[in-house]
Write a protein that holds these residues in place. Structure first.
Motif, PDB file in Angstrom:
ATOM      1  N   LYS B 172      14.779 -25.751  20.773  1.00 38.19           N
ATOM      2  CA  LYS B 172      14.118 -24.968  19.714  1.00 38.19           C
ATOM      3  C   LYS B 172      12.883 -24.273  20.271  1.00 38.19           C
ATOM      4  O   LYS B 172      12.560 -23.141  19.902  1.00 38.19           O
ATOM      5  N   LEU B 173      12.199 -24.981  21.169  1.00 39.00           N
ATOM      6  CA  LEU B 173      10.993 -24.420  21.780  1.00 39.00           C
ATOM      7  C   LEU B 173      11.346 -23.155  22.559  1.00 39.00           C
ATOM      8  O   LEU B 173      10.625 -22.151  22.505  1.00 39.00           O
ATOM      9  N   THR B 174      12.461 -23.217  23.269  1.00 40.40           N
ATOM     10  CA  THR B 174      12.900 -22.044  24.030  1.00 40.40           C
ATOM     11  C   THR B 174      13.179 -20.883  23.077  1.00 40.40           C
ATOM     12  O   THR B 174      12.828 -19.734  23.367  1.00 40.40           O
ATOM     13  N   ILE B 179      11.358 -15.744  20.069  1.00 38.89           N
ATOM     14  CA  ILE B 179      10.869 -15.132  18.826  1.00 38.89           C
ATOM     15  C   ILE B 179       9.479 -14.527  19.070  1.00 38.89           C
ATOM     16  O   ILE B 179       9.181 -13.425  18.634  1.00 38.89           O
ATOM     17  N   GLU B 180       8.694 -15.284  19.845  1.00 40.16           N
ATOM     18  CA  GLU B 180       7.325 -14.849  20.147  1.00 40.16           C
ATOM     19  C   GLU B 180       7.302 -13.438  20.742  1.00 40.16           C
ATOM     20  O   GLU B 180       6.435 -12.629  20.430  1.00 40.16           O
ATOM     21  N   ARG B 181       8.286 -13.175  21.591  1.00 36.05           N
ATOM     22  CA  ARG B 181       8.331 -11.861  22.242  1.00 36.05           C
ATOM     23  C   ARG B 181       8.648 -10.743  21.247  1.00 36.05           C
ATOM     24  O   ARG B 181       8.283  -9.603  21.448  1.00 36.05           O
ATOM     25  N   GLU B 182       9.365 -11.090  20.180  1.00 32.72           N
ATOM     26  CA  GLU B 182       9.784 -10.095  19.196  1.00 32.72           C
ATOM     27  C   GLU B 182       8.658  -9.787  18.196  1.00 32.72           C
ATOM     28  O   GLU B 182       8.635  -8.728  17.593  1.00 32.72           O
ATOM     29  N   VAL B 183       7.786 -10.779  18.005  1.00 35.92           N
ATOM     30  CA  VAL B 183       6.779 -10.657  16.941  1.00 35.92           C
ATOM     31  C   VAL B 183       5.552  -9.924  17.454  1.00 35.92           C
ATOM     32  O   VAL B 183       5.148 -10.090  18.607  1.00 35.92           O
ATOM     33  N   GLU B 184       4.967  -9.096  16.606  1.00 33.59           N
ATOM     34  CA  GLU B 184       3.767  -8.357  17.013  1.00 33.59           C
ATOM     35  C   GLU B 184       2.633  -8.593  16.027  1.00 33.59           C
ATOM     36  O   GLU B 184       2.846  -9.133  14.944  1.00 33.59           O
ATOM     37  N   GLY B 185       1.426  -8.144  16.400  1.00 30.07           N
ATOM     38  CA  GLY B 185       0.290  -8.153  15.482  1.00 30.07           C
ATOM     39  C   GLY B 185      -0.271  -9.552  15.251  1.00 30.07           C
ATOM     40  O   GLY B 185      -0.166 -10.433  16.114  1.00 30.07           O
ATOM     41  N   ALA B 187       0.673 -11.942  13.395  1.00 30.67           N
ATOM     42  CA  ALA B 187       1.667 -13.020  13.414  1.00 30.67           C
ATOM     43  C   ALA B 187       1.789 -13.582  14.827  1.00 30.67           C
ATOM     44  O   ALA B 187       1.829 -14.795  15.036  1.00 30.67           O
ATOM     45  N   ALA B 188       1.791 -12.691  15.810  1.00 28.73           N
ATOM     46  CA  ALA B 188       1.905 -13.123  17.206  1.00 28.73           C
ATOM     47  C   ALA B 188       0.676 -13.924  17.607  1.00 28.73           C
ATOM     48  O   ALA B 188       0.781 -14.949  18.290  1.00 28.73           O
ATOM     49  N   ASP B 189      -0.496 -13.472  17.144  1.00 28.65           N
ATOM     50  CA  ASP B 189      -1.728 -14.186  17.476  1.00 28.65           C
ATOM     51  C   ASP B 189      -1.702 -15.615  16.948  1.00 28.65           C
ATOM     52  O   ASP B 189      -2.247 -16.522  17.553  1.00 28.65           O
ATOM     53  N   LEU B 190      -1.053 -15.783  15.793  1.00 28.84           N
ATOM     54  CA  LEU B 190      -0.963 -17.124  15.228  1.00 28.84           C
ATOM     55  C   LEU B 190       0.108 -17.953  15.927  1.00 28.84           C
ATOM     56  O   LEU B 190      -0.027 -19.161  16.117  1.00 28.84           O
ATOM     57  N   LEU B 191       1.167 -17.258  16.305  1.00 28.97           N
ATOM     58  CA  LEU B 191       2.340 -17.960  16.851  1.00 28.97           C
ATOM     59  C   LEU B 191       2.058 -18.560  18.230  1.00 28.97           C
ATOM     60  O   LEU B 191       2.462 -19.694  18.508  1.00 28.97           O
ATOM     61  N   VAL B 192       1.365 -17.812  19.078  1.00 29.06           N
ATOM     62  CA  VAL B 192       1.174 -18.268  20.463  1.00 29.06           C
ATOM     63  C   VAL B 192       0.455 -19.621  20.534  1.00 29.06           C
ATOM     64  O   VAL B 192       0.961 -20.555  21.150  1.00 29.06           O
ATOM     65  N   PRO B 193      -0.708 -19.778  19.875  1.00 25.24           N
ATOM     66  CA  PRO B 193      -1.337 -21.113  19.950  1.00 25.24           C
ATOM     67  C   PRO B 193      -0.491 -22.199  19.294  1.00 25.24           C
ATOM     68  O   PRO B 193      -0.470 -23.337  19.776  1.00 25.24           O
TER      69      PRO B 193
END
Lengths: 181, 679
Positions: B172-174, B179-185, B187-193
């Protein structure tokens, strides 16, 4: 005491009524219990098939089946049933039925024998139905030996025949066992 | 020992004691009646055997001294008079006392050692009278607790489930990284940490599970020395019987292994040690003349090697002569002369592992249990091990068993082949190569590649498994795995190799009784099963040069029928229930004549017989069975309380395949021997 008399008279009728209702209810219950057999109904080879619900564990969508090398054709593969490796079988050839492709309606009916759980591939599952025993006809002696061994008979329901499988016989068939002892 | 057997034993003992007592009283009046004396001797002997069978050493000790006395009487060395009969009666009293205590579940009411000592001096009144209830000492609270093996196994299985679940989390982590690569803005800032936190959590979980798994496995581990107890004695006895001088050394006895594996290892070590003493070490004079010390040495060495344990048995005896082995193999029709000439010397040693090579030696095998090296090989394979042999003529022989530490989790290489994913135990994998079309050359009907200059046969894994073959684009290179089994290298091509992984071994369920090519299955991170390949099966499939699928057969094998012959009901019942529980059909016979009658009208796949019985004995029975057409080839196992080499030799001469001593009798031993002989 007129009031008392009236009351006692009333009690008699009430009791008689109650008794009648009781017997009536009892008779209804008895005929009800005799008439219906709860069965899981599903499609095999384009025909309606059924077995008693007590044998069924669950009905699931067909997951990815992993092919097992060097086993009989009947074993279509294995799948993960909550951590247990479980076989999926196509029993249609055993019953002398045609094998239409399984579409999106295809299901695996998981059944449990005394020693193992196994999956039976079906073209569709039609759910649990109460089948009237009155309409049951045992297999006629003219049908093939294999069929007679695994089929108990059929129900003549309004929407056509439903074939009743002998699941115990199927699950103890040597044909479904993989490998020698 | 099961309570049921004790009960059966007690009932049987009562009968024997009753006939002993009444018989002894008659003997007192008619001291010259030899037939009666013989009958009493047999009673005592059977009682001793049955007692040994159920592990009642007290009773077997007493009945042994009684038997000795009766033997002395029979041979005329001991008087048959009132004091002697009295002594024997006291013996039966003592046995009766112990059995009655047993059936009530009480401790033995007399000091057996003292009794036996007194008995031998002929004055038993004292110890039999001084029956005092022993004080029961309550169990002290200690540092250890008893655990049920089943609970331990369940624990290990549950941890296995956790490992699989952790793998799913990792998968799931993979996906989350994707997904992280697809998301921008924002949302991405929240997703990475968030993803990083999750990564850390899963990593920590990984450590915890790994440690938990190790702790749980340790609970099932036992040191090698726990199975080595009887080895020294066995080697000493064997050597003495053969007039040889042999010293046994054990190095690394503290190395720990899974209980299940140790159980499988013990009979193999017994066999290898027996071979080393009987066939390896030379007689002292011969050794001296060759400039060796008179005393031969046999050494068991155990050590860790990666994630496996290597156990070696080495003797400094005469070694294995490849020339003689080849000649024997040709003589037995295992290979033809041309094969023999083409065969390397190292390869020739492995001929001894072929079924049919060692069976011819069985009859002359003085001390063996009558089971050949092929069985050792099969057992090593069953526990996913690898057997290698090295030898130098006149100098030494070394058999090395490489075994996994555990069977519940193994390191595997994950490969894709024929549209499926398979796991291959890593201990068989030598290397992974990429081969082009032009590197594959035909040779004698099959194909080979060069691996580091050595010609290695190559097969397509999907072909061997009868799965669809992938069409390759011109110029594409194939992935080939070089596997090694018993020093033989074979390459198998696969569609892709997907990396190493620790996999949890799961059974295929009871619907699969045994499946060619498979050792079990595991569940991958994506939740789908992957089958674990059984490498020895791949080897046999390509060796037989037939399409493997043709050998599959799903007709139900007929249950094997076993005839159990014993005059003791305890032994009969015990053997019968062991065999019935393991799927054999069992018939019993109470004596040799009864057995012959039963064998005359029905085919048996195996006969298990006692030696001493009323009427003809087990050796005569074996000989007479051998003389019939019906049972000329039927394997016979002799189970007896006689452990002298002379008896074993007699059994082998009569045509028995194996000899089990009741003293060392246990369920595993009998079953193993039966399975070795008839599967």
């Amino acid at each position: 005491m007129p009031l008392d008399q009236e009351e006692s008279y009333d009690i008699q009728t009430v009791l008689a009524k109650m008794r009648d209702e009781y017997w009536h209810g009892l008779a209804e219950q008895e005929t009800g219990a005799e008439e219906i057999m709860d069965c899981l109904v599903f499609m095999l080879g384009g025909e309606r098939h059924a077995f008693e619900t007590r044998h069924a564990c669950e009905v699931i969508r067909v997951p990815r089946l992993v092919k097992v090398p060097a086993v009989q054709d009947l074993i279509k593969g294995v799948f993960n049933l909550r951590g247990e490796i479980t076989a999926a079988m196509d029993v249609r050839p055993l019953l002398g039925l045609p094998q239409p492709e399984l579409g999106p309606a295809g299901r695996i009916i998981v059944v449990k024998s005394e020693h193992f759980a196994t999956g039976i591939l079906a073209e569709a599952a039609l759910g649990v139905q109460g089948l009237p025993l009155e309409q049951f006809e045992p297999s006629h002696p003219g049908s093939s030996l294999d069929r007679r061994r695994l089929v108990r008979g059929h129900f003549n329901t309004d929407d056509g025949a439903t074939i009743l499988l002998d699941l115990e016989a199927l699950l103890t068939s040597p044909e479904i066992m993989v490998g020698a002892d | 020992m099961g309570k049921r057997y004790i009960e059966i034993f007690c009932r049987e003992a009562e009968e024997h004691l009753a006939s002993l007592q009444s018989g002894l009283l008659v003997l007192e009046k008619h001291p010259t009646r030899m037939s009666l004396l013989h009958e009493l001797l047999r009673n005592a002997h059977t009682l001793k055997g049955s007692a040994r069978m159920v592990g009642l050493s007290d009773i077997s000790a007493i009945t042994h001294t009684m038997e000795e006395q009766l033997k002395g009487m029979e041979q005329g060395n001991r008087p048959v008079d009132a004091p002697a009969i009295d002594l024997l009666l006291k013996g039966t009293d003592a046995v009766a006392l112990i059995t009655s205590a047993l059936s009530k579940g009480e401790p033995p009411p007399l000091d057996v050692e003292a009794f036996v000592a007194d008995y031998e001096r002929g004055e038993v009144g004292r110890s039999l009278a001084s029956v005092e209830p022993q004080e029961v000492i309550p169990d002290q609270l200690s540092e250890t607790v008893r655990a049920n093996v089943k609970s331990l196994d369940a624990l290990v299985n549950l941890i296995g489930e956790m490992i699989i679940n952790k793998k799913r989390l990792e998968a799931k982590l993979t996906r989350l990284r994707g997904i992280e690569r697809e998301v921008e803005g924002t949302a991405a800032d929240l997703l990475v940490p968030f993803r990083r936190d999750l990564e850390e959590d899963i990593l920590y979980l990984d450590y915890l599970i790994a440690e938990l798994h190790q702790k749980a496995m340790e609970l099932r581990m036992f040191p090698l020395k726990s199975i080595c107890d009887g080895f020294e004695r066995m080697v000493r006895d064997l050597a003495q019987a053969q007039g040889k001088e042999v010293r046994l050394e054990t190095v690394g006895a503290n190395i720990e292994m899974d209980r299940v594996l140790l159980e499988g290892l013990k009979p193999m070590l017994i066999h290898l040690l027996t071979n080393a003493v009987c066939h390896g070490i030379e007689p002292p004079d011969q050794r001296e003349s060759k400039g060796k010390s008179r005393q031969g040495s046999v050494r068991i060495t155990a050590r860790h090697e990666g994630s496996s344990v290597v156990v070696e048995v080495r003797d400094d005896g005469k070694g294995m002569d490849p020339v003689r082995i080849k000649a024997a193999a040709v003589a037995r029709g295992l290979i033809d002369q041309r094969d023999a000439e083409a065969m390397r010397d190292e390869e020739a040693l492995y001929l001894t592992l072929r079924p049919g090579f060692s069976t011819a030696e069985v009859v002359t095998d003085v001390a063996g249990r009558g089971v050949g090296m092929d069985v050792v090989k099969k057992n090593v394979e069953r526990i996913k091990g690898n057997l290698t042999m090295t030898s130098q003529v006149g100098s030494h022989t070394e058999i090395s068993l490489q075994l996994p530490l555990s069977l519940s989790v193994l390191d595997a290489l994950i490969v894709a082949s024929g549209g499926e994913t398979f796991a291959i135990p890593i201990n068989y994998v030598q290397e992974i190569l990429r081969v082009g079309e032009d590197e594959i050359t035909p040779l004698g009907g099959s194909e080979v590649i060069k691996v580091r200059g050595t010609t290695t046969p190559v097969y397509s894994l999907s072909d061997v498994l009868e799965l669809p073959r992938r069409q390759l684009l011109p110029g594409a290179r194939l992935t080939a795995l070089v596997l090694k089994l018993c020093d033989q290298r074979i390459a198998f091509t696969v569609d892709a190799h997907l990396g190493n992984s620790e996999v949890v071994v799961k059974g295929l369920g009871k619907q699969f009784r045994n499946v060619t090519f498979l050792f079990g299955a595991t569940i991958l991170g994506d939740g789908n099963p992957a089958l674990i390949l059984n490498v020895p099966d791949l080897y046999s499939a390509v060796a037989e040069q037939t399409r493997p699928g043709l050998q599959k057969s799903w007709e139900v094998k007929v249950q094997q029928r076993v005839l159990v012959v014993d005059d003791s009901i305890t032994t009969r019942t015990m053997e019968q229930s062991i065999l019935t529980a393991n799927g054999y059909l069992v018939e019993t016979a109470v004596c040799g004549e009864d057995a012959l009658e039963k064998a005359a009208v029905r085919d048996f796949d195996l006969v298990i017989s006692d030696v001493e019985m009323p009427g003809i004995n087990g050796f005569q029975l074996t000989r007479q069975l051998r003389a019939t057409d019906r049972h000329r080839e039927t394997p016979v196992i002799i189970v007896s309380s006689l452990s002298r080499d002379e008896d074993k030799r007699q059994a082998m001469e009569a045509g028995a395949q194996a000899y089990i001593v009741k003293g060392s009798f246990d369920q595993g031993m009998l079953l193993e021997t039966v399975q070795m002989l008839i599967g």
